[in-house]
Design an enzyme around this catalytic site. Structure first.
Site, PDB file in Angstrom:
ATOM      1  N   ASP A  53      31.465  -3.879  47.927  1.00 14.98           N
ATOM      2  CA  ASP A  53      30.269  -3.479  47.193  1.00 14.98           C
ATOM      3  C   ASP A  53      29.106  -4.272  47.796  1.00 14.98           C
ATOM      4  O   ASP A  53      29.312  -5.325  48.411  1.00 14.98           O
ATOM      5  CB  ASP A  53      30.466  -3.818  45.710  1.00 14.98           C
ATOM      6  CG  ASP A  53      29.197  -3.606  44.905  1.00 14.98           C
ATOM      7  OD1 ASP A  53      28.509  -2.596  45.136  1.00 14.98           O
ATOM      8  OD2 ASP A  53      28.899  -4.478  44.057  1.00 14.98           O
ATOM      9  N   ASP A  71      25.374  -4.876  46.318  1.00 13.74           N
ATOM     10  CA  ASP A  71      24.567  -5.713  45.420  1.00 13.74           C
ATOM     11  C   ASP A  71      25.475  -6.519  44.482  1.00 13.74           C
ATOM     12  O   ASP A  71      26.267  -5.964  43.736  1.00 13.74           O
ATOM     13  CB  ASP A  71      23.615  -4.828  44.606  1.00 13.74           C
ATOM     14  CG  ASP A  71      22.692  -4.021  45.513  1.00 13.74           C
ATOM     15  OD1 ASP A  71      22.232  -4.573  46.535  1.00 13.74           O
ATOM     16  OD2 ASP A  71      22.454  -2.833  45.221  1.00 13.74           O
ATOM     17  N   ARG A 101      29.753   8.544  43.377  1.00 21.07           N
ATOM     18  CA  ARG A 101      29.226   7.444  42.571  1.00 21.07           C
ATOM     19  C   ARG A 101      30.373   6.695  41.890  1.00 21.07           C
ATOM     20  O   ARG A 101      31.124   7.256  41.110  1.00 21.07           O
ATOM     21  CB  ARG A 101      28.224   7.977  41.526  1.00 21.07           C
ATOM     22  CG  ARG A 101      27.617   6.860  40.690  1.00 21.07           C
ATOM     23  CD  ARG A 101      26.444   7.298  39.828  1.00 21.07           C
ATOM     24  NE  ARG A 101      26.145   6.274  38.832  1.00 21.07           N
ATOM     25  CZ  ARG A 101      25.475   5.144  39.096  1.00 21.07           C
ATOM     26  NH1 ARG A 101      24.989   4.928  40.302  1.00 21.07           N
ATOM     27  NH2 ARG A 101      25.270   4.243  38.152  1.00 21.07           N
ATOM     28  N   ASP A 131      31.538  -6.639  41.991  1.00 17.46           N
ATOM     29  CA  ASP A 131      31.148  -7.502  40.875  1.00 17.46           C
ATOM     30  C   ASP A 131      31.113  -6.744  39.556  1.00 17.46           C
ATOM     31  O   ASP A 131      30.852  -7.337  38.517  1.00 17.46           O
ATOM     32  CB  ASP A 131      29.778  -8.145  41.149  1.00 17.46           C
ATOM     33  CG  ASP A 131      28.657  -7.126  41.188  1.00 17.46           C
ATOM     34  OD1 ASP A 131      28.881  -6.010  41.722  1.00 17.46           O
ATOM     35  OD2 ASP A 131      27.557  -7.418  40.678  1.00 17.46           O
TER      36      ASP A 131
HETATM   37 MG   LIG Z   1      27.443  -4.623  42.583  1.00 19.98          MG
END
Ligand SMILES: [Mg+2]
Length: 408
Positions: free
Chosen positions: A240, A242, A339, A365
């Site tokens: 991932d 961000d 998504r 996260d």
């Molecule tokens: Mg993230």
């Protein structure tokens, strides 16, 4: 580290050891498991950001020209391939020199009939011309390399004079155009250029362990049919973006707003060095909500890739999903299969790359990252902050040590 983007590949040799197979075919263009062998080298170059491909042809050059035509049709928009054809056999160095007008000041050079599978970006960190050295248990068939303490090659030792575990030339070089131009029309990289650089104390060696195959003899060419697809099928590290590679500072879309996670480049380079695939899979609903455009996302990823490359780290491929059910920008309102928590981005990457799914790992996260991994049949790790390299190093080592998965 210079931003070396050119990868030149030597395709001109005669391949006499393979007999009639190569009478009208350059050895590196021989079929291996359904594709020309050189395609492996091209793919390895592209995933490491070498976007300027230079094919150095001689014998049976028409086959190389046809291959380059087909290749250019499927290259990414920012990559190109060009071919230089020597008018007569000029030796490995002469073949490079003949392409002088197309050469970058600094370039990677590969033997076209061998594959040394290590992170080639390591060569770009050398302070001068460099070759990849590989350890072998016995030296009798090869010239060997004697290194000085500072990583320079002190001496090239003739065949038969060294014993036991030794380092030999792995056929992957980082060279300067200026050195090529010092020689005449016809010369050899191995027997002219390298000894010259050694005598000047300018040749560096980057010693690496790694899979190696030379398809130039009948037995290894036969082995290659099964061995190369197996070697290319790597466990993947899906990241991932961000909150994992960079801090999640809410719709990050420009380099000046991006704060790298501690250890991010180190973690990616470790995965590269261990022979894993590295992919980024990121939801970018900021596009659907009008915070930034897809072009912004792509530009940021190009910038991130360039920054990572300076640390000898590379992301093999990127996927982002700009859609969101509550989009305010026309065209982006969708419950999209890419998504996360849907697995579309992971599945698309696994459709385009040979991935050993059973030993792959998704790091995220958010719960949606872990759900996407589960839906794709990939193990996951919840990253909650801190140093990414420290968090991943033990898992990456275990992935690299995992058994091969036979291609389907
Ligand atoms: Mg993230």
């Amino acid at each position: 580290m210079a931003d070396t983007r050119q990868c030149a590949i030597l395709l001109g040799g005669l391949g006499t050891r393979l007999g009639p197979l190569t009478s009208a075919m350059p050895k590196p263009l021989l079929d291996v498991a359904g594709q020309p062998f050189v395609d492996v080298l091209v793919g390895e170059a592209l995933r490491r950001g070498f976007s300027d491909l230079l094919l150095l042809a001689g014998h049976a050059a028409d086959v190389v020209l046809a291959y380059a035509d087909a290749l250019s049709a499927r290259l990414p928009a920012d990559a190109r391939v060009r071919v230089s054809v020597e008018p007569e056999p000029l030796g490995t160095g002469g073949g490079v020199r003949h392409a002088a007008d197309l050469l970058a000041d600094q370039f990677l050079l590969l033997n076209g009939d061998t594959w040394f599978d290590f992170n080639w970006l390591a060569l770009l960190g050398a302070p001068g011309p460099a070759l990849a050295a590989r350890p072998v248990p016995s030296a009798d068939r090869y010239e060997t390399l004697e290194l000085a303490g500072d990583g320079r090659v002190a001496r090239i030792v003739p065949r038969g004079q060294a014993a036991g575990q030794v380092l030999i030339n792995g056929g992957v070089y980082r060279l300067d155009k200026a050195d090529i131009l010092r020689f005449g029309r016809k010369f050899s990289i191995e027997t002219d250029l390298l000894p010259q650089l050694v005598s000047e104390g300018r040749l560096h060696a980057i010693a690496r362990e790694g899979y190696f195959i030379d398809i130039g003899v009948p037995e290894t060419y036969a082995d290659a049919q099964a061995a190369i697809p197996r070697q290319r099928r790597r466990p993947a590290l899906f990241l991932d973006r961000d909150g994992v590679i960079n801090h999640d500072d809410h719709y990050v879309s420009r380099p000046e707003r991006l704060r790298w996670m501690d250890g991010a480049a180190d973690a990616i380079r470790l995965a590269n060095d261990l022979g894993l695939h590295v992919f980024v899979v990121t939801n970018q609903a900021g596009v659907a909500k009008g915070h930034h455009s897809e072009a912004d996302v792509q530009a940021l990823h190009r910038w991130m890739a360039a920054q990572l490359r300076r640390a000898a780290a590379h992301v093999d491929d990127w996927r982002y999903c700009p859609y969101h059910p509550d989009a305010t920008v026309p065209g982006y309102a969708a419950v999209h299969p890419w998504r996360k928590p849907a697995p579309g981005m992971l599945n698309d990457l696994m459709a385009h790359w040979p991935v050993n799914r059973a030993h792959s790992l998704m790091v995220g996260d958010q719960p949606s990252d872990l759900a996407a991994a589960a839906a794709a049949g990939v193990a996951s790790l919840h990253f909650t902050g801190g140093n990414l390299h420290a968090a991943l190093a033990p898992r990456l080592a275990a992935m690299a040590a995992a058994p091969d998965e036979e291609p389907a």
